[in-house]
Design a protein around this motif. Structure first.
Motif, PDB file in Angstrom:
ATOM      1  N   LYS A  91      -0.051  -1.315 -31.777  1.00  0.00           N
ATOM      2  CA  LYS A  91       0.933  -0.567 -31.497  1.00  0.00           C
ATOM      3  C   LYS A  91       2.135  -0.948 -32.400  1.00  0.00           C
ATOM      4  CE  LYS A  91      -0.966   3.238 -30.600  1.00  0.00           C
ATOM      5  NZ  LYS A  91      -1.308   4.080 -31.264  1.00  0.00           N
ATOM      6  N   SER A 129       6.052   8.866 -26.217  1.00  0.00           N
ATOM      7  CA  SER A 129       5.151   8.948 -25.774  1.00  0.00           C
ATOM      8  C   SER A 129       4.073   8.504 -25.575  1.00  0.00           C
ATOM      9  CB  SER A 129       4.380  11.077 -25.808  1.00  0.00           C
ATOM     10  OG  SER A 129       3.907  11.220 -26.588  1.00  0.00           O
ATOM     11  N   LEU A 156       2.210   1.180 -26.870  1.00  0.00           N
ATOM     12  CA  LEU A 156       3.591   1.849 -27.681  1.00  0.00           C
ATOM     13  C   LEU A 156       4.927   2.217 -27.268  1.00  0.00           C
ATOM     14  CD1 LEU A 156       4.007   3.388 -30.476  1.00  0.00           C
ATOM     15  CD2 LEU A 156       3.528   5.720 -29.253  1.00  0.00           C
ATOM     16  N   TYR A 210      -0.727  12.161 -19.294  1.00  0.00           N
ATOM     17  CA  TYR A 210      -0.510  11.249 -21.075  1.00  0.00           C
ATOM     18  C   TYR A 210      -0.118  13.126 -21.766  1.00  0.00           C
ATOM     19  CZ  TYR A 210       0.404  10.065 -25.855  1.00  0.00           C
ATOM     20  OH  TYR A 210       0.754   9.892 -27.532  1.00  0.00           O
ATOM     21  N   ASN A 217       3.178  13.774 -24.195  1.00  0.00           N
ATOM     22  CA  ASN A 217       2.684  14.298 -25.072  1.00  0.00           C
ATOM     23  C   ASN A 217       3.574  15.559 -25.233  1.00  0.00           C
ATOM     24  OD1 ASN A 217       2.107  13.390 -27.786  1.00  0.00           O
ATOM     25  ND2 ASN A 217       0.400  14.821 -27.394  1.00  0.00           N
ATOM     26  N   ASN A 248       6.035   8.879 -32.542  1.00  0.00           N
ATOM     27  CA  ASN A 248       4.767   9.510 -32.937  1.00  0.00           C
ATOM     28  C   ASN A 248       4.700  10.754 -33.067  1.00  0.00           C
ATOM     29  OD1 ASN A 248       5.620   9.693 -30.644  1.00  0.00           O
ATOM     30  ND2 ASN A 248       3.237   9.010 -29.217  1.00  0.00           N
ATOM     31  N   VAL A 249       6.262  11.988 -32.994  1.00  0.00           N
ATOM     32  CA  VAL A 249       6.368  13.390 -33.415  1.00  0.00           C
ATOM     33  C   VAL A 249       6.645  13.558 -34.127  1.00  0.00           C
ATOM     34  CG1 VAL A 249       7.222  15.079 -32.006  1.00  0.00           C
ATOM     35  CG2 VAL A 249       6.400  13.397 -30.357  1.00  0.00           C
ATOM     36  N   ARG A 251       5.805  11.074 -37.266  1.00  0.00           N
ATOM     37  CA  ARG A 251       4.301  10.423 -36.929  1.00  0.00           C
ATOM     38  C   ARG A 251       3.456   9.632 -38.484  1.00  0.00           C
ATOM     39  NH1 ARG A 251      -1.604  12.772 -35.787  1.00  0.00           N
ATOM     40  NH2 ARG A 251      -1.625  11.046 -33.724  1.00  0.00           N
ATOM     41  N   TYR A 299       4.750   6.686 -39.455  1.00  0.00           N
ATOM     42  CA  TYR A 299       4.217   6.035 -38.731  1.00  0.00           C
ATOM     43  C   TYR A 299       2.711   4.939 -38.564  1.00  0.00           C
ATOM     44  CZ  TYR A 299       2.441   5.864 -33.260  1.00  0.00           C
ATOM     45  OH  TYR A 299       0.928   5.987 -31.819  1.00  0.00           O
ATOM     46  N   GLY A 304      -6.047   8.661 -29.845  1.00  0.00           N
ATOM     47  CA  GLY A 304      -5.839   9.746 -30.527  1.00  0.00           C
ATOM     48  C   GLY A 304      -6.875  10.285 -31.546  1.00  0.00           C
ATOM     49  N   ILE A 352      -6.141  10.314 -23.609  1.00  0.00           N
ATOM     50  CA  ILE A 352      -5.787  11.232 -23.927  1.00  0.00           C
ATOM     51  C   ILE A 352      -6.963  12.104 -24.482  1.00  0.00           C
ATOM     52  CG2 ILE A 352      -4.988  11.627 -26.169  1.00  0.00           C
ATOM     53  CD1 ILE A 352      -3.844   8.751 -26.627  1.00  0.00           C
ATOM     54  N   PRO A 379      -7.046  14.566 -28.292  1.00  0.00           N
ATOM     55  CA  PRO A 379      -6.220  13.862 -29.563  1.00  0.00           C
ATOM     56  C   PRO A 379      -5.979  14.771 -30.589  1.00  0.00           C
ATOM     57  CG  PRO A 379      -8.601  13.762 -28.968  1.00  0.00           C
ATOM     58  CD  PRO A 379      -7.710  15.308 -28.328  1.00  0.00           C
ATOM     59  N   ALA A 380      -4.855  14.127 -31.091  1.00  0.00           N
ATOM     60  CA  ALA A 380      -4.176  15.051 -31.706  1.00  0.00           C
ATOM     61  C   ALA A 380      -5.106  15.109 -33.294  1.00  0.00           C
ATOM     62  CB  ALA A 380      -2.829  14.193 -32.592  1.00  0.00           C
ATOM     63  N   PHE A 420      -5.010  23.841 -35.217  1.00  0.00           N
ATOM     64  CA  PHE A 420      -3.709  22.846 -34.721  1.00  0.00           C
ATOM     65  C   PHE A 420      -2.858  23.357 -34.039  1.00  0.00           C
ATOM     66  CE2 PHE A 420      -5.656  21.072 -38.986  1.00  0.00           C
ATOM     67  CZ  PHE A 420      -5.392  19.562 -38.149  1.00  0.00           C
ATOM     68  N   SER A 476      -0.058  21.723 -34.092  1.00  0.00           N
ATOM     69  CA  SER A 476      -0.302  20.166 -33.856  1.00  0.00           C
ATOM     70  C   SER A 476       0.487  19.194 -33.715  1.00  0.00           C
ATOM     71  CB  SER A 476       0.344  20.297 -35.200  1.00  0.00           C
ATOM     72  OG  SER A 476      -0.606  19.077 -36.443  1.00  0.00           O
ATOM     73  N   ILE A 477      -0.424  18.621 -32.521  1.00  0.00           N
ATOM     74  CA  ILE A 477       0.235  17.776 -30.717  1.00  0.00           C
ATOM     75  C   ILE A 477       0.994  16.706 -31.372  1.00  0.00           C
ATOM     76  CG2 ILE A 477       0.091  19.021 -29.100  1.00  0.00           C
ATOM     77  CD1 ILE A 477      -2.708  17.128 -29.355  1.00  0.00           C
ATOM     78  N   ALA A 478       1.088  15.946 -31.524  1.00  0.00           N
ATOM     79  CA  ALA A 478       1.859  14.947 -31.721  1.00  0.00           C
ATOM     80  C   ALA A 478       0.704  14.223 -30.776  1.00  0.00           C
ATOM     81  CB  ALA A 478       3.233  14.274 -31.803  1.00  0.00           C
ATOM     82  N   GLY A 479       1.181  12.712 -31.159  1.00  0.00           N
ATOM     83  CA  GLY A 479       0.833  11.789 -30.107  1.00  0.00           C
ATOM     84  C   GLY A 479       0.130  10.348 -30.134  1.00  0.00           C
ATOM     85  N   GLY A 480      -0.740   9.472 -29.527  1.00  0.00           N
ATOM     86  CA  GLY A 480      -1.988   9.086 -29.787  1.00  0.00           C
ATOM     87  C   GLY A 480      -1.177   7.678 -30.753  1.00  0.00           C
TER      88      GLY A 480
END
Lengths: 430, 91
Positions: free
Chosen positions: A110, A132, A137, A182, A186, A202-203, A206, A209, A238, A301, A304-305, B56, B87-91
């Motif tokens: 990370k 988040s 992270l 999580y 998130n 990560n928003v 992202r 990132y 994710g 997670i 997962p995005a 998404f 479109s959720i973020a994260g990870g």
């Protein structure tokens, strides 16, 4: 392209320039950074990279930071270790570990993504950053923000491992523990990022990132003498890391730094949180969210995005995904430490145990050049090993007592006749 | 019966800036139909080429992912807060 890089929608292709934004407002799909590949042909060459620092910043020409960006920490360029002893135990012959358990500054991969995200945050003028996190992270943002003089708001699930909490707070970060898993953390982060003018790595940051993950792929290729492996086994939370390593390999091929090769991508999850591996194994092309229940909390997670992109990366590459139990994860942590001297956290246990199963099931050929992505350090999840290691009574400080202990050990070893080989069909047990 | 629906900023340009609505919809299918009729400019963006809601886009009811509640089968209750997050973020 006005800049060397810009945001583009992954689905409809619309261009967005450079701004703190992660979602296309036309089709509501995620954005991704795309590069001016013609310009990169001049700047991203083997020779230019060789002149760069011994860190992930040697690949700066293909990262979304300004040309005059000066990194504050030598993150990345972690060891690629040959793993002959682990290989022997799991029926492999050409096995390597990409060891991000020793990535600087906070001992997980990370650090790579955060260093790119914080560069973007500074570029966009944010004075406060957040994330988040399932732990690693959080550590990386907390440490990285200090070196750039940024304030932090870091959101984590309330039941996070103590080591990951302390490794965030020690940097003076504002740590906010949230009741729930999580996925709830998130969701709240998405709402916060809309309300406050902050850089959430990560928003809203992202797309930038996530590019940091590519450096794992660039490094593996360079460390293999500018060739690509046959297979790579990657832990999935994710789902971004596996897709970005694939992007890295594709870019290296497109820019002529490596010969074209179809690398097979294998995804690793814990059975207690396996939305991506479940989809891969059942042939589904979409994610059914799960409620995580596993000791591998850095991978916990449930929604997962990048899940759908991870499924696609695995399937298109001819790879596979597997998931393993918590018992197998702990065994694999010990196995990796005992055989190769690498102490990884639970996520690395997942990767190692899944690799053992993939070999046992013939999904990976014995002689293939295979790399396992070890993404975090075992010192952060010591609680996973609670009660798992033998605690011997102390002996007096006398040579005779020590000699008795050694004699006892030799007798035990003789009776056991050496430890049996590890890989058992369908499982990973000691 | 009425539920509160919070729309994301990514919808703003298609909803003339509206971020929150009250709805009488009884379930997700009715809610999507109502959003589409209230904001015709949003409609073509919500669905993919096959006419399905884009994958998404996530719906939450009182902080819970609606897929854990039965998705289309979940009957909204008076006072529910529905959150739409693309479109959720994260990870």
């Amino acid at each position: 392209m006005a800049s060397a890089y810009e945001l583009r929608c992954r689905e409809c292709g619309r261009r967005f320039g450079n701004q703190p934004l992660s979602i296309c407002d036309d089709c509501f799909s995620p954005l991704e950074v795309q590069y001016d590949m013609e310009a990169a042909r001049q700047t991203f060459t083997r020779a230019a990279i060789a002149r760069g620092p011994v860190s992930m910043w040697r690949y700066q020409a293909m990262l979304p930071v300004s040309e005059d960006f000066v990194p504050t920490t030598p993150t990345g360029m972690t060891p690629l270790l040959a793993a002959p002893r682990l290989a022997k135990r799991i029926g492999a012959a050409n096995l390597y570990l990409k060891n991000d358990a020793v990535c600087l500054p906070t001992l997980s991969f990370k650090d790579r993504v955060v260093s790119v995200a914080l560069a973007a945050a500074r570029n966009f003028g944010f004075d406060t950053v957040g994330c988040s996190s399932t732990g690693n992270l959080a550590n990386a943002v907390a440490a990285g923000a200090v070196r750039l003089g940024l304030k932090t708001y870091i959101l984590v699930p309330a039941d996070l491992e103590m080591a990951k909490v302390l490794n965030t707070q020690v940097y003076g970060a504002t740590l906010v523990r949230i009741d729930g898993d999580y996925d709830r953390v998130n969701r709240l982060s998405s709402q916060i990022a809309e309300r406050y003018h902050w850089g959430f790595v990560n928003v809203n940051l992202r797309p930038y990132y996530a590019e940091g993950s590519k450096t794992v792929g660039y490094e593996i290729a360079e460390q293999l003498g500018w060739t690509l492996p046959d297979n790579i086994v990657v832990p999935m939370a994710g789902g971004a890391l596996i897709t970005k390593i694939r992007k890295a390999f594709a870019e290296l091929i497109e820019l002529g730094l490596v010969e074209e090769k179809k690398v097979r991508f294998f995804g690793a999850q814990a059975t207690g949180c396996s939305p991506i591996s479940t989809a891969v194994k059942s042939g589904a092309d979409h994610i059914e969210p799960q409620r995580p229940k596993t000791i591998a909390r850095s991978l916990a997670i449930g929604n997962p995005a990048d899940g759908t992109y991870a499924i696609r990366a695995i399937r298109d590459s001819g790879g596979w995904a597997e998931d393993v139990s918590d018992v197998e994860i702990v065994s694999a942590i010990q196995e990796l430490a005992e055989s190769e001297g690498v102490f990884t956290e639970t996520a690395g246990g997942v990767t190692t145990a899944v690799a053992a199963r993939l070999y046992a099931h013939g999904k990976i050929g014995r002689d293939d050049l295979t790399v396992l992505a070890i993404t975090g350090n075992g010192l952060k999840t010591l609680d996973a090993l609670d009660g798992k290691l033998e605690e011997r009574p102390a002996i007096p400080a006398r040579l005779a007592d020590f000699e008795a202990l050694v004699a006892e050990d030799q007798e035990l070893k003789r009776l056991a006749g050496g430890r049996a080989a590890l890989a058992v069909e369908g499982s990973y047990v000691r | 019966m009425s539920v509160k629906v919070v729309l994301p900023s990514a919808f703003e340009k298609h909803t003339s800036g509206t971020r929150e609505i009250q709805s009488q919809a009884a379930n997700l299918v009715q809610l999507i139909a109502e959003i589409e009729s209230s904001f015709p400019a949003l409609k073509p963006h919500l669905r993919d080429a096959d006419g399905k809601i884009r994958r998404f886009i996530n719906f939450y009811v009182n902080d819970e992912d609606i897929r854990f509640l039965g998705n289309d089968k979940y009957e909204f209750k008076d006072g529910d807060e529905i959150l739409v997050i693309p479109s959720i973020a994260g990870g």
